[in-house]
Design an enzyme around this catalytic site. Structure first.
Site, PDB file in Angstrom:
ATOM      1  N   THR A  55       9.077  12.695   5.703  1.00  0.00           N
ATOM      2  CA  THR A  55       8.341  11.452   5.987  1.00  0.00           C
ATOM      3  C   THR A  55       8.207  11.242   7.489  1.00  0.00           C
ATOM      4  OG1 THR A  55       9.357  10.607   3.975  1.00  0.00           O
ATOM      5  CG2 THR A  55       8.209   9.017   5.371  1.00  0.00           C
ATOM      6  N   ARG A 104      11.988   3.178   7.967  1.00  0.00           N
ATOM      7  CA  ARG A 104      12.843   3.535   6.816  1.00  0.00           C
ATOM      8  C   ARG A 104      14.185   2.845   7.043  1.00  0.00           C
ATOM      9  NH1 ARG A 104      13.793   9.393   4.200  1.00  0.00           N
ATOM     10  NH2 ARG A 104      11.739   8.821   3.404  1.00  0.00           N
TER      11      ARG A 104
HETATM   12  N1   CP Z   1      10.523  12.739   0.154  1.00  0.00           N
HETATM   13  C1   CP Z   1      11.085  12.218   1.274  1.00  0.00           C
HETATM   14  O1   CP Z   1      11.021  11.012   1.539  1.00  0.00           O
HETATM   15  O2   CP Z   1      11.699  13.145   2.056  1.00  0.00           O
HETATM   16  P1   CP Z   1      12.459  12.840   3.429  1.00  0.00           P
HETATM   17  O3   CP Z   1      13.687  12.051   3.097  1.00  0.00           O
HETATM   18  O4   CP Z   1      12.774  14.199   4.006  1.00  0.00           O
HETATM   19  O5   CP Z   1      11.536  12.045   4.299  1.00  0.00           O
END
Ligand code: CP
Length: 321
Positions: A55, A104
């Site tokens: 992400t 996030r």
């Molecule tokens: N799918 C996903 O959110 O992967 P990451 O945690 O690597 O961003």
């Protein structure tokens, strides 16, 4: 659209808009110089309080391909370590002049607070167990790319539903687009209450796999489990893993998907992830173009030069290599 916090912000028409625009950015991404000036002068900051590979990197790549400036916030080297709050961090970053915050956070709802506190466009890149809307958009795009549409498709989402923001966003996105979703999990890995969820629920993976078009595996989120929710990983794999035997029993036309990162050998057998009908790498690849579309819709749509940039990309092929 001012922010992208949850799939319901988009609705069916909004999902269609993003995925239609994604086609243009897939074309841009295939050029020898995969860049358009659509977001020149804009600044996008990645504010990640949880680990990420896909992400974070795909948002940063998407912003750069749109000619935006990027700023990256690393919790481990930031003043968060000295006790600075999320609100103070957001206000500090905004004072430097940013247009979009991609966040996030481990707490469900944090992106809504950031949207309330600041004036930037906010994109939810995953909040706790709650939502991960751009994952659902890239998954939807990947299914459309391989199967045309989601209308009437039977999709099994298998595994750790309880802790999965991917599952929540995908249930919303897939059902809005007309798919029939079945959740397959042990009782301990389902949320305590699924009343009102537009899904069927099963704990029999083999029976479900016999009648699906797409199997979507979820990562066992061992870092979020505070209790022993499965007797052992070996037992989990035996009952709920996509083993080689189960993959061989699927038709070749059943898509195998996973949001990553995978626990190869737990929810998916190591070699199954590399089968021709496993589209996991396509999901990652499409993530860049989908995130370009989201950034463009939030920051660039309506600007003359932005419309020109995308118009050029679609009508003339631009500087295709
Ligand atoms: N799918 C996903 O959110 O992967 P990451 O945690 O690597 O961003």
């Amino acid at each position: 659209m001012r922010h992208l916090l949850a799939i319901d912000d988009l609705g069916t028409d909004g999902i269609d808009d993003v995925l239609r625009l994604t086609d243009s950015f897939v074309e841009v991404s295939e050029r020898s110089i995969p860049k358009v000036p659509a977001l020149r002068g804009k600044t996008v900051v990645s504010l990640f309080y949880e680990d990420s590979t896909r992400t974070r990197l795909s948002f940063e790549t998407a912003a750069k391909r749109l000619s935006a400036d990027t700023m990256t916030f690393s919790v481990s080297t930031s003043s968060t370590k000295k006790g600075e709050s999320l609100r103070d961090t957001v206000e500090t970053i905004e004072a430097m002049g940013v247009d979009a915050i991609v966040i996030r956070h481990g707490s469900a709802g944090a992106p809504w607070n950031v949207a309330r506190w600041g004036s930037s466009a906010v994109i939810n890149a995953g909040d706790g167990w709650h939502e991960h809307p751009t994952q659902a958009l890239l998954d939807s795009y990947t299914i459309r790319q391989h199967r045309g549409s989601l209308e009437g498709k039977r999709i099994a989402i298998v595994g750790d539903i309880k802790h999965s923001r991917v599952a929540r966003s995908n249930i919303a996105a897939f059902t809005l687009q007309g798919a029939e979703v079945t959740l397959v999990a042990p009782r301990t890995l389902l949320p305590p209450n699924t009343d009102g969820w537009p899904v069927a629920i099963s704990n029999d993976l083999d029976a479900t796999l016999a009648k699906v078009d797409i199997v979507y595996l979820l990562r066992m989120q061992l870092e979020r489990m505070t209790d022993a929710l499965v007797p052992s990983l070996r037992e989990y794999t035996a009952r709920f893993g996509l083993t080689r035997r189960r993959a061989d029993a699927l038709g070749d036309d059943v898509l195998i998907m996973h949001p990553g990162p995978m626990n190869r050998g737990v929810e998916i057998a190591a070699e199954v992830a590399d089968l021709p009908n496993a589209v996991i790498v396509d999901q990652v690849r499409n993530g860049v173009a989908v995130r370009m579309a989201v950034l463009y819709l939030l920051l660039g749509a309506g600007t003359e030069w932005g419309a020109e940039a995308v118009g050029t990309a679609t009508s003339t092929g631009g500087d295709r290599g």
